[in-house]
Motif scaffolding. Structure first.
Motif, PDB file in Angstrom:
ATOM      1  N   PHE A 161      13.926  -1.754 -12.576  1.00 14.70           N
ATOM      2  CA  PHE A 161      13.158  -2.987 -12.211  1.00 14.70           C
ATOM      3  C   PHE A 161      11.871  -2.137 -11.410  1.00 14.70           C
ATOM      4  CE2 PHE A 161      11.973  -6.071  -8.645  1.00 14.70           C
ATOM      5  CZ  PHE A 161      11.651  -7.063  -9.278  1.00 14.70           C
ATOM      6  N   LYS A 162      10.582  -2.689 -11.683  1.00 13.97           N
ATOM      7  CA  LYS A 162       9.593  -2.321 -11.159  1.00 13.97           C
ATOM      8  C   LYS A 162       8.998  -3.205 -10.056  1.00 13.97           C
ATOM      9  CE  LYS A 162       7.792   0.616 -14.819  1.00 13.97           C
ATOM     10  NZ  LYS A 162       6.780   0.703 -16.118  1.00 13.97           N
ATOM     11  N   CYS A 163       8.536  -2.829  -9.184  1.00 10.13           N
ATOM     12  CA  CYS A 163       8.443  -3.800  -7.958  1.00 10.13           C
ATOM     13  C   CYS A 163       6.762  -3.160  -7.219  1.00 10.13           C
ATOM     14  CB  CYS A 163       9.260  -3.813  -6.893  1.00 10.13           C
ATOM     15  SG  CYS A 163       9.137  -5.001  -5.468  1.00 10.13           S
ATOM     16  N   PRO A 164       5.705  -3.900  -7.615  1.00 17.43           N
ATOM     17  CA  PRO A 164       4.575  -3.471  -6.994  1.00 17.43           C
ATOM     18  C   PRO A 164       4.302  -4.093  -5.764  1.00 17.43           C
ATOM     19  CG  PRO A 164       4.009  -4.728  -8.805  1.00 17.43           C
ATOM     20  CD  PRO A 164       5.584  -4.619  -8.741  1.00 17.43           C
ATOM     21  N   ILE A 165       3.956  -3.425  -4.667  1.00 15.36           N
ATOM     22  CA  ILE A 165       3.665  -3.993  -3.123  1.00 15.36           C
ATOM     23  C   ILE A 165       2.381  -3.634  -3.097  1.00 15.36           C
ATOM     24  CG2 ILE A 165       4.426  -4.360  -0.865  1.00 15.36           C
ATOM     25  CD1 ILE A 165       6.808  -4.730  -3.076  1.00 15.36           C
ATOM     26  N   THR A 166       1.556  -4.862  -2.929  1.00 18.59           N
ATOM     27  CA  THR A 166       0.023  -4.586  -2.449  1.00 18.59           C
ATOM     28  C   THR A 166      -0.181  -5.320  -1.130  1.00 18.59           C
ATOM     29  OG1 THR A 166      -0.294  -6.929  -3.468  1.00 18.59           O
ATOM     30  CG2 THR A 166      -0.655  -4.943  -4.876  1.00 18.59           C
ATOM     31  N   ASN A 167      -1.464  -4.769  -0.550  1.00 21.63           N
ATOM     32  CA  ASN A 167      -2.134  -5.201   0.509  1.00 21.63           C
ATOM     33  C   ASN A 167      -1.076  -4.992   1.620  1.00 21.63           C
ATOM     34  OD1 ASN A 167      -4.094  -6.178   1.850  1.00 21.63           O
ATOM     35  ND2 ASN A 167      -3.404  -8.492   2.064  1.00 21.63           N
ATOM     36  N   ARG A 187      -4.742  -0.997   4.451  1.00 27.52           N
ATOM     37  CA  ARG A 187      -4.327  -1.736   3.401  1.00 27.52           C
ATOM     38  C   ARG A 187      -4.165  -0.585   2.388  1.00 27.52           C
ATOM     39  NH1 ARG A 187      -2.654  -6.870   5.674  1.00 27.52           N
ATOM     40  NH2 ARG A 187      -4.159  -6.847   7.452  1.00 27.52           N
ATOM     41  N   VAL A 188      -2.626  -0.467   1.991  1.00 27.53           N
ATOM     42  CA  VAL A 188      -2.443   0.340   0.869  1.00 27.53           C
ATOM     43  C   VAL A 188      -1.421  -0.421  -0.287  1.00 27.53           C
ATOM     44  CG1 VAL A 188      -2.390   2.491   2.433  1.00 27.53           C
ATOM     45  CG2 VAL A 188      -0.194   1.354   1.836  1.00 27.53           C
ATOM     46  N   ALA A 189      -1.236   0.224  -1.202  1.00 24.05           N
ATOM     47  CA  ALA A 189      -0.400  -0.418  -2.340  1.00 24.05           C
ATOM     48  C   ALA A 189       0.695   0.715  -2.870  1.00 24.05           C
ATOM     49  CB  ALA A 189      -1.307  -0.824  -3.657  1.00 24.05           C
ATOM     50  N   ILE A 190       1.813   0.233  -2.959  1.00 24.30           N
ATOM     51  CA  ILE A 190       2.919   0.949  -3.412  1.00 24.30           C
ATOM     52  C   ILE A 190       3.602   0.276  -4.627  1.00 24.30           C
ATOM     53  CG2 ILE A 190       5.177   1.840  -2.662  1.00 24.30           C
ATOM     54  CD1 ILE A 190       4.268   2.388   0.233  1.00 24.30           C
ATOM     55  N   ASP A 191       3.898   1.339  -5.474  1.00 25.99           N
ATOM     56  CA  ASP A 191       4.851   1.033  -6.715  1.00 25.99           C
ATOM     57  C   ASP A 191       6.204   1.518  -6.491  1.00 25.99           C
ATOM     58  OD1 ASP A 191       2.558  -0.297  -7.752  1.00 25.99           O
ATOM     59  OD2 ASP A 191       1.970   1.505  -9.044  1.00 25.99           O
ATOM     60  N   VAL A 192       7.044   0.636  -6.490  1.00 27.32           N
ATOM     61  CA  VAL A 192       8.333   0.890  -6.277  1.00 27.32           C
ATOM     62  C   VAL A 192       9.443   0.761  -7.437  1.00 27.32           C
ATOM     63  CG1 VAL A 192      10.615   0.553  -5.103  1.00 27.32           C
ATOM     64  CG2 VAL A 192       8.320   0.225  -3.854  1.00 27.32           C
ATOM     65  N   GLY A 193       9.970   1.537  -7.916  1.00 32.86           N
ATOM     66  CA  GLY A 193      11.089   1.664  -8.807  1.00 32.86           C
ATOM     67  C   GLY A 193      12.608   1.664  -8.701  1.00 32.86           C
ATOM     68  N   ILE A 194      13.274   0.426  -9.027  1.00 36.11           N
ATOM     69  CA  ILE A 194      14.562   0.433  -8.641  1.00 36.11           C
ATOM     70  C   ILE A 194      15.663   0.464  -9.818  1.00 36.11           C
ATOM     71  CG2 ILE A 194      16.255  -1.072  -7.432  1.00 36.11           C
ATOM     72  CD1 ILE A 194      14.000  -2.256  -5.938  1.00 36.11           C
ATOM     73  N   ASN A 195      16.698   1.290  -9.842  1.00 41.03           N
ATOM     74  CA  ASN A 195      17.610   1.361 -10.848  1.00 41.03           C
ATOM     75  C   ASN A 195      18.679   0.660 -10.358  1.00 41.03           C
ATOM     76  OD1 ASN A 195      15.894   2.660 -12.355  1.00 41.03           O
ATOM     77  ND2 ASN A 195      16.723   4.638 -12.480  1.00 41.03           N
ATOM     78  N   PHE A 196      19.597  -0.165 -10.995  1.00 45.77           N
ATOM     79  CA  PHE A 196      20.719  -0.877 -10.300  1.00 45.77           C
ATOM     80  C   PHE A 196      21.640  -1.406 -11.643  1.00 45.77           C
ATOM     81  CE2 PHE A 196      17.794  -4.257 -11.213  1.00 45.77           C
ATOM     82  CZ  PHE A 196      18.573  -5.276 -11.696  1.00 45.77           C
ATOM     83  N   MET A 204       7.004   5.592  -6.585  1.00 43.04           N
ATOM     84  CA  MET A 204       6.406   5.994  -8.026  1.00 43.04           C
ATOM     85  C   MET A 204       4.780   6.181  -7.732  1.00 43.04           C
ATOM     86  SD  MET A 204       8.073   3.998 -11.041  1.00 43.04           S
ATOM     87  CE  MET A 204       7.510   2.235 -10.477  1.00 43.04           C
ATOM     88  N   ASN A 205       4.081   5.549  -6.813  1.00 40.78           N
ATOM     89  CA  ASN A 205       2.780   5.457  -6.871  1.00 40.78           C
ATOM     90  C   ASN A 205       2.461   5.164  -5.217  1.00 40.78           C
ATOM     91  OD1 ASN A 205       0.214   6.491  -7.134  1.00 40.78           O
ATOM     92  ND2 ASN A 205      -0.223   4.869  -8.071  1.00 40.78           N
ATOM     93  N   VAL A 206       1.570   5.952  -4.791  1.00 38.92           N
ATOM     94  CA  VAL A 206       1.053   5.182  -3.225  1.00 38.92           C
ATOM     95  C   VAL A 206      -0.630   5.209  -3.524  1.00 38.92           C
ATOM     96  CG1 VAL A 206       0.693   5.529  -0.970  1.00 38.92           C
ATOM     97  CG2 VAL A 206       2.687   6.154  -2.112  1.00 38.92           C
ATOM     98  N   ILE A 207      -1.169   3.966  -3.607  1.00 38.60           N
ATOM     99  CA  ILE A 207      -2.486   3.964  -3.767  1.00 38.60           C
ATOM    100  C   ILE A 207      -3.277   3.878  -2.328  1.00 38.60           C
ATOM    101  CG2 ILE A 207      -4.183   2.500  -5.005  1.00 38.60           C
ATOM    102  CD1 ILE A 207      -2.101   1.783  -7.028  1.00 38.60           C
ATOM    103  N   ILE A 208      -4.421   4.443  -2.043  1.00 39.14           N
ATOM    104  CA  ILE A 208      -5.009   4.247  -0.597  1.00 39.14           C
ATOM    105  C   ILE A 208      -6.429   3.910  -1.231  1.00 39.14           C
ATOM    106  CG2 ILE A 208      -5.822   5.397   1.220  1.00 39.14           C
ATOM    107  CD1 ILE A 208      -3.587   7.436   1.155  1.00 39.14           C
ATOM    108  N   PRO A 209      -7.088   3.189  -0.282  1.00 39.34           N
ATOM    109  CA  PRO A 209      -8.430   2.791  -0.684  1.00 39.34           C
ATOM    110  C   PRO A 209      -9.305   3.906  -1.110  1.00 39.34           C
ATOM    111  CG  PRO A 209      -7.857   1.542   1.039  1.00 39.34           C
ATOM    112  CD  PRO A 209      -6.919   2.477   0.894  1.00 39.34           C
ATOM    113  N   ARG A 210     -10.228   4.078  -2.202  1.00 37.84           N
ATOM    114  CA  ARG A 210     -10.940   5.317  -2.577  1.00 37.84           C
ATOM    115  C   ARG A 210     -11.867   6.009  -1.763  1.00 37.84           C
ATOM    116  NH1 ARG A 210     -15.466   6.389  -5.155  1.00 37.84           N
ATOM    117  NH2 ARG A 210     -15.662   7.971  -6.807  1.00 37.84           N
TER     118      ARG A 210
END
Length: 217
Positions: free
Chosen positions: A60-66, A74-83, A164-170
């Motif tokens: 399950f992919k779970c993108p969390i923004t703002n 404000r950052v964005a984080i992409d989370v992956g969950i295996n269950f 999976m990824n941490v996105i910081i403003p450019r």
């Protein structure tokens, strides 16, 4: 993840229950437990395959923004969950019934998204942005423990959580990179200066020893 089988008007001539799934059966509306894999001939309509649920790991992919940090960046984080569904052979029927009758796949998706969102926001509001990329291990561990406790009562087993990824403003990312590069440059300069001082001290010590030897002669 879940297959619901439609009931026939009379009967199925043949029903094949595949391997790799939990198949929940009812008879006249009463639960009959989990069916074993294999063929069934003349499967009557008073019986019903309530649901089929895979035994495999589900991703399950779970993108969390703002997401605000401690310093309100404000950052964005992409989370992956295996269950997977079902804790083991001893409790599989109980777990499947809990999941099907009290939870369901739609509610699972909603709650996974909500819990990830809440857990990450609570964690990152204590962390400054310059440390966000350095705390993946702590964040993963905290989030996994929370999800395990939350979903275990519904027969859902959380296997793994990945950031999976941490996105910081450019613009801030460039600034942090420049700052890091400057810190590395300063450290190299300090190290070089220390080495020079060691060389000077060694040369002075050699000169002193040479003078002492000359005076003794």
């Amino acid at each position: 993840m879940v297959i619901i089988k439609e009931q026939p008007c009379c009967c199925y001539v043949k029903v094949n229950i595949p391997n790799g799934v939990y198949t929940l059966e009812t008879s006249c509306g009463k639960n009959q437990g989990i069916m074993e894999p294999g063929y069934r001939c003349c499967y009557m309509n008073y019986k019903m395959i309530k649901v089929m649920i895979t035994k495999n790991t589900i991703r399950f992919k779970c993108p969390i923004t703002n997401v605000p940090t401690k310093d309100n960046v404000r950052v964005a984080i992409d989370v992956g969950i295996n269950f997977h569904i079902g804790r083991g052979p001893e409790t599989e029927e109980e777990d499947i019934k809990k999941f099907v009758y009290n939870f369901g796949p739609n509610r699972l998706e909603e709650l996974l998204q909500e819990e990830c969102d809440e857990g990450i926001r609570d964690f990152l509001k204590q962390i400054k942005v310059n440390r966000v990329r350095d705390i993946k291990t702590e964040l993963t561990s905290a989030l996994m423990n929370e999800l395990k406790l939350k979903f275990a009562p519904y027969g859902v087993v959380i296997e793994q959580v990945n950031i999976m990824n941490v996105i910081i403003p450019r613009d801030l990312r460039i600034c942090l990179t420049d700052t890091t590069n400057y810190d590395v440059f300063l450290q190299k300069q300090v190290k070089a200066q220390e080495n020079k001082m060691l060389v000077i001290n060694n040369n002075e010590n050699k000169s002193v020893l040479r003078l002492k030897r000359d005076n003794m002669q």
